[in-house]
Design a protein around this motif. Sequence first.
Motif, mmCIF file in Angstrom:
data_model
loop_
_atom_site.group_PDB
_atom_site.id
_atom_site.type_symbol
_atom_site.label_atom_id
_atom_site.label_comp_id
_atom_site.label_asym_id
_atom_site.label_seq_id
_atom_site.Cartn_x
_atom_site.Cartn_y
_atom_site.Cartn_z
ATOM 1 N N ASP A 109 1.091 7.661 3.226
ATOM 2 C CA ASP A 109 0.687 8.752 3.052
ATOM 3 C C ASP A 109 1.759 9.625 3.661
ATOM 4 O O ASP A 109 1.863 9.860 5.014
ATOM 5 C CB ASP A 109 -0.384 9.054 3.799
ATOM 6 N N ASN A 162 -0.215 -3.087 -11.959
ATOM 7 C CA ASN A 162 -0.710 -3.447 -10.552
ATOM 8 C C ASN A 162 -0.639 -2.313 -9.637
ATOM 9 O O ASN A 162 -1.504 -2.127 -8.562
ATOM 10 C CB ASN A 162 -0.177 -4.809 -9.813
ATOM 11 N N GLU A 163 0.357 -1.758 -9.717
ATOM 12 C CA GLU A 163 0.491 -0.547 -8.475
ATOM 13 C C GLU A 163 0.387 0.936 -9.134
ATOM 14 O O GLU A 163 0.223 1.872 -8.012
ATOM 15 C CB GLU A 163 2.111 -0.546 -8.233
ATOM 16 N N TYR A 164 0.385 1.288 -10.321
ATOM 17 C CA TYR A 164 -0.086 2.672 -10.865
ATOM 18 C C TYR A 164 -1.321 3.237 -10.545
ATOM 19 O O TYR A 164 -1.537 4.174 -10.378
ATOM 20 C CB TYR A 164 0.594 2.966 -12.210
ATOM 21 N N GLN A 170 -2.876 2.840 -7.971
ATOM 22 C CA GLN A 170 -2.741 3.636 -6.383
ATOM 23 C C GLN A 170 -2.450 4.971 -6.768
ATOM 24 O O GLN A 170 -2.954 5.718 -5.682
ATOM 25 C CB GLN A 170 -1.702 2.806 -5.723
ATOM 26 N N GLU A 221 0.881 -1.087 0.196
ATOM 27 C CA GLU A 221 -0.029 0.049 0.039
ATOM 28 C C GLU A 221 0.922 1.338 0.019
ATOM 29 O O GLU A 221 1.928 1.270 0.449
ATOM 30 C CB GLU A 221 -0.820 0.080 1.227
ATOM 31 N N PRO A 222 0.620 2.112 -0.811
ATOM 32 C CA PRO A 222 1.298 3.662 -0.576
ATOM 33 C C PRO A 222 1.250 4.317 0.863
ATOM 34 O O PRO A 222 0.289 3.961 1.572
ATOM 35 C CB PRO A 222 0.493 4.556 -1.589
ATOM 36 N N GLU A 276 -4.527 4.354 -14.816
ATOM 37 C CA GLU A 276 -5.345 3.008 -14.977
ATOM 38 C C GLU A 276 -5.031 2.814 -16.442
ATOM 39 O O GLU A 276 -5.729 3.468 -17.123
ATOM 40 C CB GLU A 276 -7.028 3.169 -14.599
#
Length: 670
Positions: free
Chosen positions: A262, A520-522, A524, A259-260, A528
């Motif tokens: 913050d 898969n990660e962008y 986030q 997860e990114p 898209e």
Amino acid sequence: MLSLIEQLVLIVAVLLSAFFSYQSFSKMFKIIKSGQGKLTVDHPAKRFFKALKVLILQNTVLKSRFLISLIHAFIAWTFILYFLVNLSDLIRAFDSEFLLFGHSAPGRWYVLFVDIFSVLAVVSMAIFLLRRFLFKSEQLKIRENVRLLPEVEAGIKRDSLIVGLFILFHVGFRWLGESFLLAHKGADPWQPAASFFANLWIGMAPDTLNILYHFCWWLAIGLILAFIPYFPYSKHAHLFMGPINFFFKKHPEGYTLLEPIDFEDEEAEQFGQATLAHQEIGQLIDAYACIMCNRCQEVCPAYTTGKELSPSALEINKRYFLNSNGQQLLNDKENLPSFLEFALSESALWACTTCGACVEVCPVGNEPLYDLLGIRRDRVLMESQFPKQLQNAFVGMERNGNPWNMNEDRLAWTKVDQTLKVPTVKENPDFEILYWVGCAGAFDQKGQRIARAFTKILNQAQVNFAVLGNDESCTGDSARRAGNEYLFAMLAENNVQNLNAANVKKIVTTCPHCLHTLRNEYPQFGGEYEVLHHSQFINQLIAQGKVQLKTGQIEGLTFHDPCYLGRHNREYDAPRGVLNAVSSIRVKEMENARENSFCCGAGGAQMWKEEEPGEEAVRRKRLQQAQQIDAKLVSTACPFCLTMLTDASNETNAGIEVKDLAEIVAERLS
């Protein structure tokens, strides 16, 4: 039916067992609930049936070590069945005529299953006890250079003996007691094993048989009532924690994504995971779900090449620490020891290639890879402690947009062959496909070979494509895998901004690491896109007849599955489809292929640092598997794999040629 006194004793025993069980189970669940974040519960029906499937079919256990796993499955199935058996026996203590499922066909099949699986469980458990304590299987050992808590080795043996003898005696005496009952009542064709043993007791006085039956009944029931409170402390808690793990898994059909972080949160005091207090709920479940079977270390490229990392040891250390110090996690989180003080060494932490083999093979859905990445984040972001060789890659990505730290034109590779047509998005704003070249394609000689070969294929197929050129930057894969989330986020945000500005819808890349990050990660970060690997795209072009090939024989051709194309993104068929279209001789498979592929050694930012101390290099061990099948040509589908396996071939004078599948196709364009 028991006497009145026995019934009263049984009621007291059940209440005591329930009381102590509540205490032990509630403590375990309090520890798990203390984890960070929330459990994922979307699509509950789908998750429930996935967990039920794992419990009933034992399919995740049977993926490896098939014979031993089948023996384990017999025990598991018996254990599940014995939930009904014990419930039935408790009811029979008050109603001797009670028979679960009645006297009809379901009832008869039920007693047959109980009879057969009782024998299977007793025999299987005896085999496992002999395997651990007499034959001392190497699969159950952990190498001495791996960090283990002092109590682990003795604790595992003690726990295995307790649980082994419990199952042996609980099932054995219950089944033996049934034989005494049949000796008194008469043989039952639906209980062949118990009836066979009942013949041994014919001639005994009815009172003697009744006493022996009661003795066996009480021993069997007493053992289960005593064992249930111990269950949470036992490694055999995996029987129920495994399905729970699958039910709450973040990504039921794949691996958990980081997860990114913050970084704008002014109240955040910790980035990454330094102690158990920083772990998510699911990661604490992992510790309780662990079977301690060592399947993960058996497939780990770091462990199998002699390094200090064992994914199994990491989870085992977590479990034993929680058993001994769970109260500290609940009441004194600030003074918990760091993972590097009890769970693994610094060398072990940086030996991981993030290949995903440990996650793929785990029967209970554990993801030690996720733990390692969380700890790396803490080391980089909070402590600034990481291998010195990574510093150049970090600086290069930050300043020059590539881990090679090269300040050059990203389109220089196109100028070597003037026949190539490689338009940028500015030159061809109406493109259909964006070719993401990647840093290897732009700056590495071997990667440039792949880029030119793939472009040649695109040109022949008349694909309307474009590249970002110097607006492209590193995706940040190596930064994220190395724990430098801040750098990754910076790169991701910049790339997403450029991709969205260019109105990109569909991307094709020759690098599985870029594929994984972009696909898969962008999302986030608001990116898209439909993202394909070049093996998938070439396979489509061949199927559509847009690429014409000169098919011939390529002897000794094998394919190395890149970890980030295969396990991480579930693509195994497209590369083989391309290679089988080129060669009339089908691809020969190495010992470890497809989901069981062995890593090349470059993932997890290993490309930018020396391997941790061990017995041999991961790349050489993989090349040995190609040698074992007399391979002459190893096809890869990743620039990192191409580099590592080429180096391994040169270092060992193996004489094995290594090429990307795009190069093989480009050479055979008609």
